[in-house]
Scaffold this motif. Structure first.
Motif, PDB file in Angstrom:
ATOM      1  N   PRO A 152       0.797  -1.237   0.000  1.00 29.85           N
ATOM      2  CA  PRO A 152       0.000   0.000   0.000  1.00 29.85           C
ATOM      3  C   PRO A 152       0.828   1.285   0.000  1.00 29.85           C
ATOM      4  N   ASN A 153       2.110   1.195  -0.303  1.00 28.34           N
ATOM      5  CA  ASN A 153       2.973   2.374  -0.262  1.00 28.34           C
ATOM      6  C   ASN A 153       2.585   3.322  -1.406  1.00 28.34           C
ATOM      7  N   PRO A 154       2.001   4.491  -1.086  1.00 28.73           N
ATOM      8  CA  PRO A 154       1.567   5.419  -2.147  1.00 28.73           C
ATOM      9  C   PRO A 154       2.736   6.069  -2.878  1.00 28.73           C
ATOM     10  N   THR A 155       3.896   6.173  -2.209  1.00 27.31           N
ATOM     11  CA  THR A 155       5.056   6.804  -2.858  1.00 27.31           C
ATOM     12  C   THR A 155       5.528   5.986  -4.053  1.00 27.31           C
ATOM     13  N   LEU A 156       5.623   4.678  -3.867  1.00 31.44           N
ATOM     14  CA  LEU A 156       6.043   3.816  -4.964  1.00 31.44           C
ATOM     15  C   LEU A 156       5.055   3.870  -6.129  1.00 31.44           C
ATOM     16  N   LYS A 157       3.773   3.964  -5.773  1.00 31.96           N
ATOM     17  CA  LYS A 157       2.755   4.039  -6.823  1.00 31.96           C
ATOM     18  C   LYS A 157       2.912   5.320  -7.643  1.00 31.96           C
ATOM     19  N   LYS A 158       3.191   6.423  -6.972  1.00 30.08           N
ATOM     20  CA  LYS A 158       3.374   7.692  -7.690  1.00 30.08           C
ATOM     21  C   LYS A 158       4.648   7.674  -8.531  1.00 30.08           C
ATOM     22  N   ILE A 159       5.692   7.034  -7.972  1.00 32.80           N
ATOM     23  CA  ILE A 159       6.930   6.943  -8.749  1.00 32.80           C
ATOM     24  C   ILE A 159       6.696   6.137 -10.028  1.00 32.80           C
ATOM     25  N   TYR A 160       5.969   5.034  -9.883  1.00 31.28           N
ATOM     26  CA  TYR A 160       5.681   4.204 -11.049  1.00 31.28           C
ATOM     27  C   TYR A 160       4.850   4.974 -12.077  1.00 31.28           C
ATOM     28  N   GLU A 161       3.845   5.690 -11.623  1.00 34.49           N
ATOM     29  CA  GLU A 161       3.011   6.459 -12.547  1.00 34.49           C
ATOM     30  C   GLU A 161       3.831   7.542 -13.257  1.00 34.49           C
ATOM     31  N   GLY A 162       4.738   8.201 -12.499  1.00 38.69           N
ATOM     32  CA  GLY A 162       5.583   9.239 -13.100  1.00 38.69           C
ATOM     33  C   GLY A 162       6.531   8.663 -14.139  1.00 38.69           C
ATOM     34  N   LEU A 163       7.144   7.510 -13.825  1.00 40.45           N
ATOM     35  CA  LEU A 163       8.047   6.873 -14.783  1.00 40.45           C
ATOM     36  C   LEU A 163       7.304   6.422 -16.040  1.00 40.45           C
ATOM     37  N   SER A 164       6.083   5.949 -15.850  1.00 44.71           N
ATOM     38  CA  SER A 164       5.288   5.510 -17.010  1.00 44.71           C
ATOM     39  C   SER A 164       4.968   6.688 -17.922  1.00 44.71           C
ATOM     40  N   LEU A 165       4.651   7.843 -17.317  1.00 44.38           N
ATOM     41  CA  LEU A 165       4.367   9.035 -18.117  1.00 44.38           C
ATOM     42  C   LEU A 165       5.615   9.503 -18.871  1.00 44.38           C
ATOM     43  N   ILE A 166       6.762   9.460 -18.191  1.00 43.49           N
ATOM     44  CA  ILE A 166       8.008   9.875 -18.841  1.00 43.49           C
ATOM     45  C   ILE A 166       8.340   8.940 -20.002  1.00 43.49           C
ATOM     46  N   GLU A 167       8.164   7.637 -19.788  1.00 38.54           N
ATOM     47  CA  GLU A 167       8.460   6.664 -20.838  1.00 38.54           C
ATOM     48  C   GLU A 167       7.551   6.865 -22.048  1.00 38.54           C
ATOM     49  N   ALA A 168       6.247   7.107 -21.785  1.00 43.04           N
ATOM     50  CA  ALA A 168       5.308   7.327 -22.882  1.00 43.04           C
ATOM     51  C   ALA A 168       5.649   8.602 -23.646  1.00 43.04           C
ATOM     52  N   LYS A 169       6.019   9.663 -22.925  1.00 41.58           N
ATOM     53  CA  LYS A 169       6.388  10.916 -23.564  1.00 41.58           C
ATOM     54  C   LYS A 169       7.658  10.755 -24.385  1.00 41.58           C
ATOM     55  N   LEU A 170       8.620   9.998 -23.865  1.00 41.37           N
ATOM     56  CA  LEU A 170       9.872   9.786 -24.580  1.00 41.37           C
ATOM     57  C   LEU A 170       9.624   9.044 -25.890  1.00 41.37           C
ATOM     58  N   GLN A 171       8.787   8.022 -25.862  1.00 45.62           N
ATOM     59  CA  GLN A 171       8.462   7.288 -27.080  1.00 45.62           C
ATOM     60  C   GLN A 171       7.710   8.185 -28.081  1.00 45.62           C
ATOM     61  N   SER A 172       6.911   9.102 -27.555  1.00 46.40           N
ATOM     62  CA  SER A 172       6.210  10.048 -28.425  1.00 46.40           C
ATOM     63  C   SER A 172       7.192  10.989 -29.121  1.00 46.40           C
ATOM     64  N   VAL A 173       8.190  11.445 -28.384  1.00 41.99           N
ATOM     65  CA  VAL A 173       9.224  12.304 -28.974  1.00 41.99           C
ATOM     66  C   VAL A 173      10.032  11.525 -30.001  1.00 41.99           C
ATOM     67  N   PHE A 174      10.323  10.271 -29.697  1.00 41.57           N
ATOM     68  CA  PHE A 174      11.036   9.433 -30.654  1.00 41.57           C
ATOM     69  C   PHE A 174      10.268   9.347 -31.977  1.00 41.57           C
ATOM     70  N   ALA A 175       8.978   9.044 -31.861  1.00 39.43           N
ATOM     71  CA  ALA A 175       8.147   8.903 -33.071  1.00 39.43           C
ATOM     72  C   ALA A 175       8.088  10.213 -33.854  1.00 39.43           C
ATOM     73  N   LYS A 176       8.080  11.331 -33.164  1.00 38.61           N
ATOM     74  CA  LYS A 176       8.016  12.643 -33.813  1.00 38.61           C
ATOM     75  C   LYS A 176       9.229  12.879 -34.700  1.00 38.61           C
ATOM     76  N   HIS A 177      10.369  12.353 -34.295  1.00 39.82           N
ATOM     77  CA  HIS A 177      11.614  12.555 -35.045  1.00 39.82           C
ATOM     78  C   HIS A 177      11.997  11.332 -35.873  1.00 39.82           C
ATOM     79  N   GLY A 178      11.050  10.428 -36.097  1.00 43.05           N
ATOM     80  CA  GLY A 178      11.294   9.289 -36.978  1.00 43.05           C
ATOM     81  C   GLY A 178      11.998   8.117 -36.328  1.00 43.05           C
ATOM     82  N   LEU A 179      12.106   8.110 -35.007  1.00 40.10           N
ATOM     83  CA  LEU A 179      12.762   7.006 -34.288  1.00 40.10           C
ATOM     84  C   LEU A 179      11.686   6.088 -33.725  1.00 40.10           C
TER      85      LEU A 179
END
Length: 238
Positions: A152-179
């Motif tokens: 039930p540790n809420p900190t770990l849950k927030k860290i996971y959600e933040g990392l997931s958002l960063i990963e999704a954004k990074l893949q979006s930037v990759f696709a924007k530049h043809g990667l």
């Protein structure tokens, strides 16, 4: 100054082509002047001979044979020079066309080189950046294992959600530049895109297909910049 050679480019854009073009025009003009001179010289000679015969009458004898031979010789010399000029015009025209074709080929190759430089100039940077994406993906997976419903540790849950958002954004930037990341699981092995690191039993899969990926591969505008490390399904021998 200069004629059109393709698109918005003119002969004046290339000094060599401009030289050929101007020489070609000059020789044609010079040839035309010689032709005119030959024509008017022959006409004036016939007119002056007829006028002289009318003025002197029949008492005058024929002109000196040496004088008569001078005019045909002069005409032959002019004709010979005109033929030489025509040959030079043909030669320069052919050289001009070849130079024009070479210039167009160089322009196309240069344009292709510039376009490729624009597309693949970030290739080395992308190779380094996908390694960061690997670390981020593994960290997100690790955080996902820690942030289970039983924990039930809420900190770990927030860290996971933040990392997931960063990963999704990074893949979006990759696709924007043809990667783009490869998704080869279930597909055929391609030595240009994949590197085999292991073989696994073909359980429910056709032999020769990719069963697992140990490291993601990436392509930049369709060009493979990192091969995917894969495991290929093979028939099991019992």
């Amino acid at each position: 100054m200069g004629g059109e050679i393709g698109g918005d480019r003119t002969v004046s854009d290339d000094p060599e082509l401009e030289f050929f073009f101007l020489t070609h025009c000059f020789l044609r003009f010079f040839l035309l002047l010689f032709a005119c001179r030959l024509h008017f010289r022959g006409s004036s000679f016939v007119f002056s001979t007829a006028a002289q015969q009318r003025s002197t009458g029949d008492e005058c004898g024929p002109e000196d044979p040496h004088d008569e031979a001078k005019h045909p010789l002069s005409e032959r010399a002019l004709e010979h020079k005109a033929i030489k000029l025509e040959e030079q015009v043909r030669d320069l025209t052919e050289r001009y066309r070849k130079a024009l074709a070479d210039s167009e080929n160089v322009r196309r190759r240069t344009q292709k080189f510039v376009e490729d430089a624009k597309l693949f100039g970030i290739q080395s940077f992308c190779r380094d950046l996908v390694e960061v994406a690997d670390i981020l993906e593994k960290t997100a997976e690790s955080a996902a294992g820690e942030a289970e419903p039983s924990n039930p540790n809420p900190t770990l849950k927030k860290i996971y959600e933040g990392l997931s958002l960063i990963e999704a954004k990074l893949q979006s930037v990759f696709a924007k530049h043809g990667l783009q990341k490869m998704n080869p699981v279930g597909g055929k092995y391609d030595p240009y895109d994949h590197e085999i690191v292991c073989h696994v039993p073909a359980e429910g899969m056709q032999p020769g297909t990719i069963a697992l990926v140990t490291q993601d591969g990436y392509k930049l505008h369709g060009r493979t910049i990192r091969h995917a490390l894969v495991g290929v399904a093979v028939e099991s021998h019992e």
